[in-house]
Scaffold this active site. Structure first.
Site, PDB file in Angstrom:
ATOM      1  N   HIS A 134      -2.502 -80.634  13.150  1.00  0.00           N
ATOM      2  CA  HIS A 134      -1.170 -80.644  12.542  1.00  0.00           C
ATOM      3  C   HIS A 134      -0.748 -82.086  12.347  1.00  0.00           C
ATOM      4  CE1 HIS A 134      -0.450 -76.322  14.066  1.00  0.00           C
ATOM      5  NE2 HIS A 134      -0.716 -76.309  12.776  1.00  0.00           N
ATOM      6  N   GLU A 179       1.959 -84.225  14.483  1.00  0.00           N
ATOM      7  CA  GLU A 179       1.853 -84.259  15.938  1.00  0.00           C
ATOM      8  C   GLU A 179       1.122 -85.529  16.393  1.00  0.00           C
ATOM      9  OE1 GLU A 179       0.272 -80.301  16.720  1.00  0.00           O
ATOM     10  OE2 GLU A 179       1.980 -79.392  15.696  1.00  0.00           O
ATOM     11  N   ARG A 206       3.228 -80.909   8.111  1.00  0.00           N
ATOM     12  CA  ARG A 206       2.406 -80.220   9.107  1.00  0.00           C
ATOM     13  C   ARG A 206       1.031 -79.826   8.563  1.00  0.00           C
ATOM     14  NH1 ARG A 206       2.820 -76.045  13.289  1.00  0.00           N
ATOM     15  NH2 ARG A 206       1.801 -74.104  12.681  1.00  0.00           N
ATOM     16  N   HIS A 249      -2.155 -80.325  20.615  1.00  0.00           N
ATOM     17  CA  HIS A 249      -0.979 -80.091  19.763  1.00  0.00           C
ATOM     18  C   HIS A 249       0.257 -80.663  20.445  1.00  0.00           C
ATOM     19  CE1 HIS A 249      -2.459 -77.063  16.737  1.00  0.00           C
ATOM     20  NE2 HIS A 249      -3.456 -77.025  17.597  1.00  0.00           N
ATOM     21  N   GLU A 301      -0.201 -78.030  24.294  1.00  0.00           N
ATOM     22  CA  GLU A 301       1.000 -78.514  23.609  1.00  0.00           C
ATOM     23  C   GLU A 301       1.626 -79.590  24.499  1.00  0.00           C
ATOM     24  OE1 GLU A 301       2.330 -77.479  20.650  1.00  0.00           O
ATOM     25  OE2 GLU A 301       1.424 -75.510  20.277  1.00  0.00           O
TER      26      GLU A 301
END
Ligand code: 0X9
Ligand code: ZN
Ligand code: ZN
Length: 428
Positions: A180, A183, A236, A307, A384
């Protein structure tokens, strides 16, 4: 013995800094706001879902069981306020002007610019600088490192990875990062981690570096990443046009050929941020990555996908909440080791863990489900990173090193627990 061939210190790359980016022509987020929404029932959930269809003005930043973060354009904030009042939805503003976060980040990035690049993880770097640094790493450690490529992006950029291998016969760990585009903390962490594997003198890190083969792709979505630096900080997706739409790009983390487009885990609207693409593997970056992994799958025991943000560690499955993966207990045990180690680091950062669909939301056609289901890699996780929404994707660079340090501790514990559970034996 190659063991003693590592050098100690920082890898200095002597490349001219690429012309500074992100200025006049970049999209501005003046007075865009981010709201935290607590969902109390299905009706509220439906309303929020409806709002998100207006992708020009509403952008999903985070979603878990009951909490959603949405960035809202100033044009529709009044409308939004009326709606939440009408339906009794609880909201809290967590970012009052997204552009001011971006401005602060640009300042952080500009201040330290000089003529040569040494990644020092005190700011975020454009792709050219990361590539230059990686070239230098490969030159500095020719016996331990090796470049691999996972093909070319839509815009024709080569997607580079680095293999770190101190000896033959090691089990393999694959790290995918920055799939992404926005990020940025992911590639900052991945490059720090590469440097650490090569230069750390700590015994536990040396053992981690030397007894596993590491395959790391610091920036997978290269086109999108460049676009976030030059045109739109919050992009993104990929940058490949869609023949049926004026909207550009697909969500690369919905484009894998594993339960693709099932269970509402992705969108068929090309303007949606989770657009799955016209067909599985339509995005060249994903086609290239999957071809590469397929070729070495017998050597890969663990796959991690970096992520941000949310501070969670997610296992398969993403495509179904009810169905659990066969080795669920092991996946959770290894995840717990990771989360405990992160919490035990001096920053005491709290992570949650669970299956992707259980903790966050259904997402189909993702990296980790594909690797798990189709490539027989039985430990796959999405990580994440920081934070919980105070800065979201525009995480100030003072977080890079702390985030990376706690991630290293997490990975050390993860690999240790996985080894105990015999996931790092030779596969075939
Ligand atoms: O939605 C995603 O792709 C990931 N979250 S992000 O905010 N980084 O976009 C989560 C993916 C979780 N993985 C699965 N659900 N399989
Ligand atoms: Zn299916
Ligand atoms: Zn992501």
């Amino acid at each position: 013995m190659k063991t003693f061939l590592f050098l100690i210190g920082i890898i200095t790359a002597v490349c001219v800094v690429s012309a500074t980016t992100n200025t006049d022509s970049a999209k501005r987020y003046e007075n865009y706001q981010v709201f935290k929404i607590k969902l109390q029932n299905d009706l509220q959930r439906k309303i929020v879902k409806e709002l998100l269809k207006n992708s020009k003005h509403y952008d999903l930043w985070h979603s878990s069981g009951t909490e959603v973060h949405i960035m809202i354009s100033p044009n529709v904030i009044q409308q939004f306020m009326r709606l939440v009042k009408l339906w009794g939805i609880t909201t809290e503003k967590i970012v009052s002007n997204v552009q001011s976060l971006i401005n602060a980040e640009i300042n952080d990035n500009i201040q330290k610019i000089d003529d040569t690049v040494t990644l020092d993880w005190t700011r975020y770097y454009p792709l050219a600088d990361i590539e230059c640094w990686l070239d230098e790493v490969l030159k500095t450690y020719p016996l331990i490192t090796e470049r691999f490529t996972v093909g070319k992006s839509y815009e024709g950029r080569t997607i580079n990875g680095i293999k770190i291998s101190y000896k033959a016969g090691n089990p393999g760990i694959f790290i995918e990062s920055n799939i992404h585009a926005r990020e940025w903390i992911t590639s900052a962490t991945a490059t720090w981690f590469i440097n650490e594997l090569l230069t750390s003198t700590k015994a536990e890190v040396r053992q981690l570096a030397e007894n596993y083969d590491w395959y790391i792709v610091p920036v997978l979505n290269v086109d999108g990443f460049v676009y976030t630096h030059e045109k739109d900080r919050l992009w993104r997706k990929t940058r490949q046009p869609v023949s049926t739409s004026t909207c550009i790009g697909a969500d690369p983390n919905r484009n894998f050929d594993s339960h693709w487009m099932e269970n509402g885990g992705a969108s068929d609207d090309p303007c949606a941020s989770d657009y799955a693409g016209p067909y599985p593997f339509s995005e060249p970056e994903i086609k290239g990555l999957t071809d590469f992994i397929s070729g070495i799958k017998s050597k890969i025991n663990i796959l991690l996908a970096f992520h941000s943000y949310s501070q969670v560690l997610l296992s398969p499955y993403g495509h179904s909440e009810e169905e659990l993966p066969p080795n669920y207990d092991d996946l959770m045990s290894v995840a717990k080791a990771y989360v405990d180690a992160v919490a035990g680091t001096s920053y005491a950062t709290n992570y949650e863990y669970g299956t992707s669909a259980g903790v966050l939301y259904t997402a189909s056609g993702t990296t980790i489900d594909w690797a798990y289901n189709e490539q027989d890699i039985k430990l796959t996780y999405t990580i994440e990173f920081r934070d919980l929404g105070r800065y979201g994707f525009v995480l100030p660079p003072v977080n890079i090193i702390p985030n990376a340090e706690e991630t290293l501790n997490g990975i050390l514990a993860l690999v240790k627990r996985a080894t105990e559970l015999e996931y790092l034996n030779t596969k075939y």
